[in-house]
Design a protein around this motif. Structure first.
Motif, PDB file in Angstrom:
ATOM      1  N   VAL A 228     -37.712  62.647  -5.125  1.00 30.04           N
ATOM      2  CA  VAL A 228     -38.808  63.604  -4.903  1.00 30.04           C
ATOM      3  C   VAL A 228     -39.784  62.999  -3.898  1.00 30.04           C
ATOM      4  O   VAL A 228     -40.006  61.782  -3.898  1.00 30.04           O
ATOM      5  N   ASP A 229     -40.356  63.814  -3.032  1.00 29.03           N
ATOM      6  CA  ASP A 229     -41.365  63.321  -2.096  1.00 29.03           C
ATOM      7  C   ASP A 229     -42.699  63.191  -2.837  1.00 29.03           C
ATOM      8  O   ASP A 229     -43.276  64.203  -3.248  1.00 29.03           O
ATOM      9  N   PRO A 230     -43.197  61.945  -3.016  1.00 27.86           N
ATOM     10  CA  PRO A 230     -44.404  61.757  -3.838  1.00 27.86           C
ATOM     11  C   PRO A 230     -45.663  62.296  -3.167  1.00 27.86           C
ATOM     12  O   PRO A 230     -46.703  62.418  -3.812  1.00 27.86           O
ATOM     13  N   ASP A 231     -45.600  62.634  -1.883  1.00 30.09           N
ATOM     14  CA  ASP A 231     -46.796  63.105  -1.182  1.00 30.09           C
ATOM     15  C   ASP A 231     -46.915  64.624  -1.175  1.00 30.09           C
ATOM     16  O   ASP A 231     -47.854  65.169  -0.599  1.00 30.09           O
ATOM     17  N   ARG A 232     -45.937  65.291  -1.776  1.00 29.25           N
ATOM     18  CA  ARG A 232     -46.000  66.771  -1.782  1.00 29.25           C
ATOM     19  C   ARG A 232     -46.093  67.273  -3.220  1.00 29.25           C
ATOM     20  O   ARG A 232     -45.662  66.605  -4.152  1.00 29.25           O
ATOM     21  N   PRO A 233     -46.696  68.462  -3.395  1.00 32.59           N
ATOM     22  CA  PRO A 233     -46.866  68.969  -4.768  1.00 32.59           C
ATOM     23  C   PRO A 233     -45.532  69.204  -5.484  1.00 32.59           C
ATOM     24  O   PRO A 233     -44.555  69.634  -4.878  1.00 32.59           O
ATOM     25  N   LEU A 234     -45.593  68.896  -6.795  1.00 27.82           N
ATOM     26  CA  LEU A 234     -44.374  68.992  -7.615  1.00 27.82           C
ATOM     27  C   LEU A 234     -44.677  69.803  -8.871  1.00 27.82           C
ATOM     28  O   LEU A 234     -45.721  69.623  -9.494  1.00 27.82           O
ATOM     29  N   VAL A 314     -38.826  60.848 -18.138  1.00 30.29           N
ATOM     30  CA  VAL A 314     -39.467  62.074 -18.634  1.00 30.29           C
ATOM     31  C   VAL A 314     -40.981  61.941 -18.485  1.00 30.29           C
ATOM     32  O   VAL A 314     -41.667  62.833 -17.967  1.00 30.29           O
ATOM     33  N   ASN A 315     -41.500  60.796 -18.903  1.00 27.40           N
ATOM     34  CA  ASN A 315     -42.935  60.539 -18.809  1.00 27.40           C
ATOM     35  C   ASN A 315     -43.387  60.687 -17.348  1.00 27.40           C
ATOM     36  O   ASN A 315     -44.397  61.348 -17.051  1.00 27.40           O
ATOM     37  N   ALA A 316     -42.608  60.095 -16.436  1.00 25.81           N
ATOM     38  CA  ALA A 316     -42.987  60.129 -15.020  1.00 25.81           C
ATOM     39  C   ALA A 316     -43.049  61.563 -14.491  1.00 25.81           C
ATOM     40  O   ALA A 316     -44.009  61.939 -13.807  1.00 25.81           O
ATOM     41  N   PHE A 317     -42.051  62.372 -14.818  1.00 27.53           N
ATOM     42  CA  PHE A 317     -42.074  63.754 -14.307  1.00 27.53           C
ATOM     43  C   PHE A 317     -43.219  64.548 -14.938  1.00 27.53           C
ATOM     44  O   PHE A 317     -43.863  65.354 -14.276  1.00 27.53           O
ATOM     45  N   GLN A 318     -43.466  64.291 -16.229  1.00 27.51           N
ATOM     46  CA  GLN A 318     -44.567  65.031 -16.870  1.00 27.51           C
ATOM     47  C   GLN A 318     -45.920  64.564 -16.327  1.00 27.51           C
ATOM     48  O   GLN A 318     -46.872  65.332 -16.299  1.00 27.51           O
ATOM     49  N   THR A 319     -45.994  63.319 -15.876  1.00 25.12           N
ATOM     50  CA  THR A 319     -47.265  62.789 -15.358  1.00 25.12           C
ATOM     51  C   THR A 319     -47.451  63.140 -13.876  1.00 25.12           C
ATOM     52  O   THR A 319     -48.555  63.477 -13.444  1.00 25.12           O
ATOM     53  N   ALA A 320     -46.375  63.057 -13.107  1.00 27.83           N
ATOM     54  CA  ALA A 320     -46.506  63.224 -11.649  1.00 27.83           C
ATOM     55  C   ALA A 320     -46.621  64.685 -11.225  1.00 27.83           C
ATOM     56  O   ALA A 320     -47.141  64.987 -10.143  1.00 27.83           O
ATOM     57  N   SER A 321     -46.164  65.600 -12.070  1.00 27.91           N
ATOM     58  CA  SER A 321     -46.210  67.015 -11.666  1.00 27.91           C
ATOM     59  C   SER A 321     -47.642  67.519 -11.687  1.00 27.91           C
ATOM     60  O   SER A 321     -48.447  67.093 -12.512  1.00 27.91           O
ATOM     61  N   LEU A 322     -47.940  68.437 -10.801  1.00 29.69           N
ATOM     62  CA  LEU A 322     -49.276  69.043 -10.839  1.00 29.69           C
ATOM     63  C   LEU A 322     -49.344  70.034 -11.988  1.00 29.69           C
ATOM     64  O   LEU A 322     -50.385  70.216 -12.604  1.00 29.69           O
ATOM     65  N   VAL A 323     -48.234  70.679 -12.252  1.00 33.00           N
ATOM     66  CA  VAL A 323     -48.164  71.663 -13.332  1.00 33.00           C
ATOM     67  C   VAL A 323     -46.809  71.493 -14.007  1.00 33.00           C
ATOM     68  O   VAL A 323     -45.806  71.266 -13.331  1.00 33.00           O
ATOM     69  N   VAL A 324     -46.792  71.601 -15.316  1.00 34.87           N
ATOM     70  CA  VAL A 324     -45.516  71.510 -16.040  1.00 34.87           C
ATOM     71  C   VAL A 324     -45.158  72.898 -16.565  1.00 34.87           C
ATOM     72  O   VAL A 324     -46.019  73.644 -17.034  1.00 34.87           O
ATOM     73  N   LEU A 325     -43.881  73.229 -16.455  1.00 36.40           N
ATOM     74  CA  LEU A 325     -43.430  74.561 -16.879  1.00 36.40           C
ATOM     75  C   LEU A 325     -42.545  74.455 -18.115  1.00 36.40           C
ATOM     76  O   LEU A 325     -41.844  73.469 -18.310  1.00 36.40           O
ATOM     77  N   GLN A 326     -42.577  75.498 -18.931  1.00 33.42           N
ATOM     78  CA  GLN A 326     -41.576  75.628 -19.998  1.00 33.42           C
ATOM     79  C   GLN A 326     -41.355  77.127 -20.174  1.00 33.42           C
ATOM     80  O   GLN A 326     -41.867  77.756 -21.076  1.00 33.42           O
ATOM     81  N   LYS A 327     -40.565  77.658 -19.247  1.00 32.00           N
ATOM     82  CA  LYS A 327     -40.481  79.113 -19.165  1.00 32.00           C
ATOM     83  C   LYS A 327     -39.409  79.697 -20.088  1.00 32.00           C
ATOM     84  O   LYS A 327     -38.601  80.548 -19.697  1.00 32.00           O
ATOM     85  N   SER A 328     -39.391  79.230 -21.328  1.00 28.93           N
ATOM     86  CA  SER A 328     -38.340  79.653 -22.251  1.00 28.93           C
ATOM     87  C   SER A 328     -38.471  81.132 -22.607  1.00 28.93           C
ATOM     88  O   SER A 328     -39.564  81.703 -22.572  1.00 28.93           O
ATOM     89  N   THR A 329     -37.324  81.710 -22.987  1.00 24.56           N
ATOM     90  CA  THR A 329     -37.355  83.092 -23.495  1.00 24.56           C
ATOM     91  C   THR A 329     -37.227  83.102 -25.030  1.00 24.56           C
ATOM     92  O   THR A 329     -37.462  84.131 -25.661  1.00 24.56           O
ATOM     93  N   ARG A 330     -36.816  81.988 -25.607  1.00 28.60           N
ATOM     94  CA  ARG A 330     -36.910  81.719 -27.047  1.00 28.60           C
ATOM     95  C   ARG A 330     -37.238  80.235 -27.155  1.00 28.60           C
ATOM     96  O   ARG A 330     -36.728  79.437 -26.375  1.00 28.60           O
ATOM     97  N   GLU A 331     -38.027  79.862 -28.134  1.00 24.96           N
ATOM     98  CA  GLU A 331     -38.325  78.437 -28.283  1.00 24.96           C
ATOM     99  C   GLU A 331     -38.743  78.144 -29.706  1.00 24.96           C
ATOM    100  O   GLU A 331     -39.747  78.674 -30.185  1.00 24.96           O
ATOM    101  N   GLY A 332     -37.950  77.318 -30.406  1.00 24.48           N
ATOM    102  CA  GLY A 332     -38.288  76.955 -31.780  1.00 24.48           C
ATOM    103  C   GLY A 332     -39.660  76.297 -31.836  1.00 24.48           C
ATOM    104  O   GLY A 332     -40.494  76.600 -32.679  1.00 24.48           O
ATOM    105  N   PHE A 333     -39.903  75.386 -30.940  1.00 25.16           N
ATOM    106  CA  PHE A 333     -41.227  74.764 -30.828  1.00 25.16           C
ATOM    107  C   PHE A 333     -41.477  74.377 -29.371  1.00 25.16           C
ATOM    108  O   PHE A 333     -42.368  74.906 -28.726  1.00 25.16           O
ATOM    109  N   GLY A 334     -40.644  73.456 -28.865  1.00 22.24           N
ATOM    110  CA  GLY A 334     -40.827  73.012 -27.484  1.00 22.24           C
ATOM    111  C   GLY A 334     -41.629  71.725 -27.431  1.00 22.24           C
ATOM    112  O   GLY A 334     -42.797  71.722 -27.041  1.00 22.24           O
ATOM    113  N   LEU A 335     -40.979  70.623 -27.824  1.00 20.37           N
ATOM    114  CA  LEU A 335     -41.669  69.333 -27.767  1.00 20.37           C
ATOM    115  C   LEU A 335     -42.084  68.983 -26.346  1.00 20.37           C
ATOM    116  O   LEU A 335     -43.047  68.264 -26.125  1.00 20.37           O
ATOM    117  N   THR A 336     -41.337  69.509 -25.382  1.00 16.31           N
ATOM    118  CA  THR A 336     -41.671  69.187 -23.987  1.00 16.31           C
ATOM    119  C   THR A 336     -43.055  69.732 -23.634  1.00 16.31           C
ATOM    120  O   THR A 336     -43.764  69.157 -22.823  1.00 16.31           O
TER     121      THR A 336
END
Ligand code: UDP
Length: 455
Positions: A228-234, A314-336
Motif C-alpha cells: 500500500v502507498d503510505p502517503d495516500r489515503p486508505l 490486522v492492527n496495522a490496517f485498522q490503525t493506518a486506514s483513515l476510515v474502517v469499513l464493515q459493510k456486512s449485510t448480516r453480522e452476528g457481532f463483528g469483532l472487526t
C-alpha cells in the motif's frame, strides 16, 4: 478430531486500569463463589473468525481468575462436515434452500463421532459452553451428568433465518440448560420460555498484539510492506472473504468515493485462517475479478510470506486506514468493528445485526444501508478530520464501556449463576429474589431474556 489448547497466564491487573470501575471486583467475587467448578469451552476452529478470537483470550483470562477452564477444538476429519456447517450458517443467516437428508446425515454422524471421542477421553466439566451451530447436537449426544450445566452460545445473525432450517435445528436446543445469543433480536421465538436465555455480546481483548496501541508510523511501515502507498489515503475492510461481508459492495463504495478522492486506496484483508470456512477462496476469486485489475484495490488472502504476524498486520490496517469499513449485510457481532473502534477509528458499518449494537449512528461511527450511503460517508470522513477524531474518540469510549473481555467473562459467569439450581435459599448460587442478578447492570427484556446491559 479433538484438540486441547493450552494458554498462558495473563496479567489481570492490566485490565483494571482500562475498565469501568467495579467490573473486576464483581468478577473476582463471582470467581470466589465458583471455586471448585471446572469449565470447558468448545468450538470448531482453533484460529480464524470471531469465536476463536474470543476464546483464545477468554480461556486464559478465566484460568488466571482462578477458574480452571479448558478449551477444546472439535474438528471432524470428514471434509464434508464444514461444507454442511457452512450451509447451515448461511441458511440460519437467511439464505434460501433447505438441508438435504444427506447433509443432515453428515452433520449428525460427525457429531456422534465427536461425542464418542469426548466420552472415550473421559472429558468432564461442571459447565460446558458449546459455541455455534457446528456443535449444537452435542448436548443431545452426550449423556447429561448430575450437577453438570451445558450452554449453547450462538454467535450468528438470526435476524431473518431460513424458517425450515430453524425448525429442524431448534429442538436440539432443548438439551441445554441455558442458551446465549449476541442480541435480543436474534433470539428465535421457538426457544423462549423453555430455558433461560442470556444476551452475551462478544468482546475484544485490549491486551493482545492485535489490539494494543500501534504507532501510526509502525502501521504505515507494515501496510507499505504489504504494497500500500503510505502517503495516500486508505480505507480498509478486515474480514474473511464471505458473502455476508459484502466485499463487492465495499468495492462499489470505494469506486464511488474515489470519484471525489482520486488518490484513495482500498484494502480487503481476509488472511485465510478459518478451517471451517470452505467458501472463502471462491469469494476471493469473485472479488478479485470484480476489482478488475485496479492497482489501488489490495486483496489479501494467502498467509505466507507476510512482513509481520497476522495480529500485527490486522492492527496495522485498522490503525493506518483513515476510515474502517464493515459493510456486512448480516453480522452476528463483528469483532472487526470493535477492534477498529478501540483504536479510535470511525467505522462505517452495515446497518445490520451486531454492528447496530456497537455503532451509535452519527456519534461513534456511521451505519449505512447501501453502497451509495457508504461511498458518501467515506468521502465525508476523509474530508473532515475533526469529525474523524471526534467519532474515533466516542468509538473508543463505547468499546471501553461495553465491549472489553472482562465484561463477557462476567456475563458468562452470571449466566452460570442464574442457571444453577436456585431452590436452596442458602446456596451460594441462589439469586437474591429482589436483587439484581447482574450486579447493577441487569436488563430484563420483555421476552424474558436476561442481559448485562442496555446495548
Ligand atoms: N481477522 C484476522 N485476520 C484477517 C481478517 C480477520 O485475524 O485477515 C480476525 C479479525 O481481526 C477478527 C476476526 O478475525 O478478530 C473476525 O471476527 P468477526 O466477528 O468480525 O467476524 P467472523 O469472521 O466471526 O464472522
Amino acid at each position: 478430531m479433538l484438540l486441547r489448547i493450552n494458554h498462558p497466564e495473563i496479567p489481570l491487573k492490566r485490565y483494571t486500569t482500562l475498565l469501568p470501575s467495579q467490573l473486576m471486583d464483581n468478577l473476582h467475587s463471582l470467581a470466589e463463589q465458583f471455586q471448585g467448578l471446572r469449565f470447558v469451552h468448545a468450538n470448531s476452529t482453533a484460529t480464524g473468525g470471531g469465536v476463536a478470537e474470543i476464546l483464545q483470550s477468554l480461556v486464559p483470562f478465566m484460568n488466571t481468575l482462578g477458574l480452571p477452564t479448558e478449551r477444546i477444538v472439535v474438528s471432524p476429519e470428514d471434509p464434508q462436515f464444514f461444507q454442511v456447517t457452512k450451509r447451515i450458517h448461511n441458511l440460519l443467516q437467511g439464505s434460501s434452500g433447505s438441508l438435504s437428508r444427506d447433509e443432515l446425515e453428515v452433520y449428525f454422524q460427525c457429531m456422534e463421532r465427536v461425542a464418542e471421542d469426548i466420552k472415550g477421553r473421559g472429558l468432564e466439566a461442571s459447565v460446558w459452553f458449546f459455541h455455534d451451530p457446528q456443535l449444537l447436537p452435542l448436548a443431545m449426544l452426550l449423556p447429561k451428568k448430575k450437577d453438570e450445566l451445558r450452554f449453547w452460545v450462538c454467535h450468528i445473525d438470526l435476524t431473518a433465518p431460513n424458517a425450515e432450517t430453524l425448525d429442524v435445528l431448534t429442538p436440539l436446543t432443548s438439551y441445554y440448560d441455558g442458551l446465549a445469543f449476541s442480541m435480543n433480536e436474534f433470539v428465535p421465538d421457538g426457544v423462549l420460555g423453555h430455558y433461560p436465555v442470556y444476551i452475551t455480546p462478544p468482546s475484544i481483548d485490549p491486551l493482545t498484539d492485535k489490539n494494543t496501541a500501534m504507532s501510526r508510523n509502525e502501521a504505515l511501515e507494515i501496510v507499505a510492506a504489504m504494497g500500500v502507498d503510505p502517503d495516500r489515503p486508505l480505507v480498509a475492510q478486515v474480514s474473511r472473504f464471505d458473502y455476508w461481508k459484502d466485499p463487492w459492495g465495499v468495492i462499489d463504495a470505494y469506486r464511488q468515493a474515489k470519484e471525489s478522492v482520486p488518490e484513495l486506496q482500498l484494502a480487503l484483508l481476509g488472511l485465510s485462517q478459518a478451517a471451517d470456512d470452505p467458501e472463502a477462496l471462491g469469494v476471493l476469486h469473485s472479488v478479485t475479478d470484480y476489482a478488475d485489475g485496479d492497482p489501488d484495490v489490495h486483496a489479501y488472502f494467502y498467509p505466507e510470506g507476510l512482513p509481520a504476524s497476522i495480529d500485527r498486520i490486522v492492527n496495522a490496517f485498522q490503525t493506518a486506514s483513515l476510515v474502517v469499513l464493515q459493510k456486512s449485510t448480516r453480522e452476528g457481532f463483528g469483532l472487526t468493528v470493535t477492534e477498529a473502534m478501540w483504536k479510535g477509528q470511525p467505522v462505517i458499518g452495515g446497518n445490520v445485526g451486531g454492528i447496530r449494537m456497537q455503532i451509535e449512528d452519527g456519534s461513534s461511527g456511521f451505519l449505512v444501508n447501501n453502497v451509495s450511503e457508504c461511498g458518501e460517508r467515506i468521502v465525508q470522513l476523509i474530508q473532515d478530520e475533526d469529525l474523524r477524531l471526534k467519532m474515533g474518540k466516542a468509538a473508543r469510549e463505547r468499546v471501553r464501556q461495553k465491549f472489553l473481555l472482562p465484561r463477557l467473562a462476567l456475563d458468562y459467569l452470571n449466566a452460570v449463576r442464574l442457571t444453577l439450581p436456585r431452590s436452596t435459599p442458602d446456596s451460594p448460587f441462589s439469586v437474591n429474589g429482589k436483587g439484581n442478578p447482574f450486579d447493577s447492570l441487569e436488563q430484563l427484556y420483555p421476552n424474558g431474556t436476561v442481559s448485562s446491559g442496555k446495548w
